[in-house]
Design a protein around this motif. Structure first.
Motif, PDB file in Angstrom:
ATOM      1  N   LYS A  24       1.044  -1.142  -0.388  1.00 50.17           N
ATOM      2  CA  LYS A  24      -0.535  -0.390  -0.196  1.00 50.17           C
ATOM      3  C   LYS A  24       1.280   1.142   0.109  1.00 50.17           C
ATOM      4  CE  LYS A  24      -3.957   1.871   2.865  1.00 50.17           C
ATOM      5  NZ  LYS A  24      -4.816   2.139   4.186  1.00 50.17           N
ATOM      6  N   THR A  33      -3.326  -6.073   5.548  1.00 50.91           N
ATOM      7  CA  THR A  33      -4.849  -5.744   5.537  1.00 50.91           C
ATOM      8  C   THR A  33      -5.433  -4.802   4.320  1.00 50.91           C
ATOM      9  OG1 THR A  33      -4.274  -4.497   7.744  1.00 50.91           O
ATOM     10  CG2 THR A  33      -6.320  -3.639   6.864  1.00 50.91           C
ATOM     11  N   PHE A  34      -3.912  -4.357   3.565  1.00 54.30           N
ATOM     12  CA  PHE A  34      -5.043  -3.651   2.116  1.00 54.30           C
ATOM     13  C   PHE A  34      -5.300  -4.871   1.398  1.00 54.30           C
ATOM     14  CE2 PHE A  34      -3.737  -2.107  -2.183  1.00 54.30           C
ATOM     15  CZ  PHE A  34      -4.860  -1.333  -2.336  1.00 54.30           C
ATOM     16  N   ALA A  36      -6.624  -8.052   2.154  1.00 57.36           N
ATOM     17  CA  ALA A  36      -7.772  -8.184   3.059  1.00 57.36           C
ATOM     18  C   ALA A  36      -8.919  -7.845   2.493  1.00 57.36           C
ATOM     19  CB  ALA A  36      -7.356  -8.676   4.575  1.00 57.36           C
ATOM     20  N   LEU A  37      -8.760  -5.853   2.005  1.00 55.05           N
ATOM     21  CA  LEU A  37      -9.626  -5.680   1.834  1.00 55.05           C
ATOM     22  C   LEU A  37     -10.099  -5.504   0.398  1.00 55.05           C
ATOM     23  CD1 LEU A  37     -11.492  -2.682   2.249  1.00 55.05           C
ATOM     24  CD2 LEU A  37      -9.516  -1.083   1.587  1.00 55.05           C
ATOM     25  N   CYS A  38      -8.925  -5.437  -0.437  1.00 58.05           N
ATOM     26  CA  CYS A  38      -9.472  -5.802  -1.769  1.00 58.05           C
ATOM     27  C   CYS A  38     -10.449  -7.230  -2.467  1.00 58.05           C
ATOM     28  CB  CYS A  38      -7.895  -5.719  -2.412  1.00 58.05           C
ATOM     29  SG  CYS A  38      -7.620  -3.627  -2.458  1.00 58.05           S
ATOM     30  N   ALA A  40     -11.638  -8.516   0.489  1.00 60.47           N
ATOM     31  CA  ALA A  40     -13.359  -8.599   0.358  1.00 60.47           C
ATOM     32  C   ALA A  40     -14.395  -7.497  -0.175  1.00 60.47           C
ATOM     33  CB  ALA A  40     -13.412  -8.066   1.795  1.00 60.47           C
ATOM     34  N   GLU A  41     -13.078  -6.810  -0.674  1.00 53.92           N
ATOM     35  CA  GLU A  41     -14.175  -5.525  -2.037  1.00 53.92           C
ATOM     36  C   GLU A  41     -15.032  -6.406  -3.101  1.00 53.92           C
ATOM     37  OE1 GLU A  41     -12.530  -2.156  -3.606  1.00 53.92           O
ATOM     38  OE2 GLU A  41     -14.607  -1.048  -3.103  1.00 53.92           O
ATOM     39  N   SER A  44     -17.542  -9.252  -2.869  1.00 55.37           N
ATOM     40  CA  SER A  44     -18.243  -8.205  -2.391  1.00 55.37           C
ATOM     41  C   SER A  44     -19.460  -8.239  -3.695  1.00 55.37           C
ATOM     42  CB  SER A  44     -18.550  -7.080  -1.646  1.00 55.37           C
ATOM     43  OG  SER A  44     -19.511  -6.038  -1.795  1.00 55.37           O
ATOM     44  N   ASN A  80      -9.398  -3.841  -8.079  1.00 54.31           N
ATOM     45  CA  ASN A  80      -9.144  -2.738  -6.809  1.00 54.31           C
ATOM     46  C   ASN A  80      -8.084  -2.276  -6.373  1.00 54.31           C
ATOM     47  OD1 ASN A  80     -12.053  -2.919  -7.231  1.00 54.31           O
ATOM     48  ND2 ASN A  80     -12.571  -4.188  -6.137  1.00 54.31           N
TER      49      ASN A  80
END
Length: 156
Positions: A24, A33-34, A36-38, A40-41, A44, A80
């Protein structure tokens, strides 16, 4: 059940691309963390795009998620990351992967030449179908069918 994991993303990218895309702050260390965010997004987005056709998800029958779905979801996660990452220079290539994945999920949702192996049998839910074509006695319930078979009088 998750569609993809961090290891699915890592397996599809070179070490350099993986490190560059998910670091990041622009370094060479992956920001978990970044990542995991990508992931999860991306999951979704895929679930939103396909919710109408697959309300129970791709693994509704208890099977594993098809590898093509995993690959397309990873492409969404990579794009993403590229669009959120200020130092990503190959964003256009990831955008093409994203566009291909989006078209793949559209085809799945519309039941067009694509269906996940783990999907339940039958057509995807958005497909139109003629229901109640005959009543309990076997007589056609559709007025056009009755007129065409001369069961009903028409004005012609």
């Amino acid at each position: 059940m998750s569609l993809i994991s961090a290891s699915d993303v890592q397996a599809r990218l070179s070490t350099a691309a993986y490190s560059r895309l998910f670091a990041k702050s622009g370094g060479s260390t992956v920001d978990a963390t970044f990542l995991a965010l990508c992931v999860a997004e991306a999951e979704s987005q895929v679930r939103i795009w396909t919710k109408a056709a697959f309300p129970g998800g791709f693994d509704a029958t208890g099977g594993t998620v098809d590898i093509a779905i995993v690959g397309a979801t990873v492409a969404v996660a990579c794009y993403n990351a590229a669009r959120l990452h200020p130092s990503a220079t190959e964003g256009e290539a990831y955008r093409r992967g994203f566009d291909d994945a989006r078209e793949f999920f559209k085809a799945l949702s519309r039941d067009q030449d694509a269906r996940p192996v783990t999907a339940v049998t039958g057509r995807a839910k958005p497909r139109a179908a003629i229901a109640n074509t005959t009543d309990a006695s076997g007589v056609a319930t559709n007025s056009y069918t009755r007129a065409a078979s001369a069961q009903d009088a028409t004005g012609f």
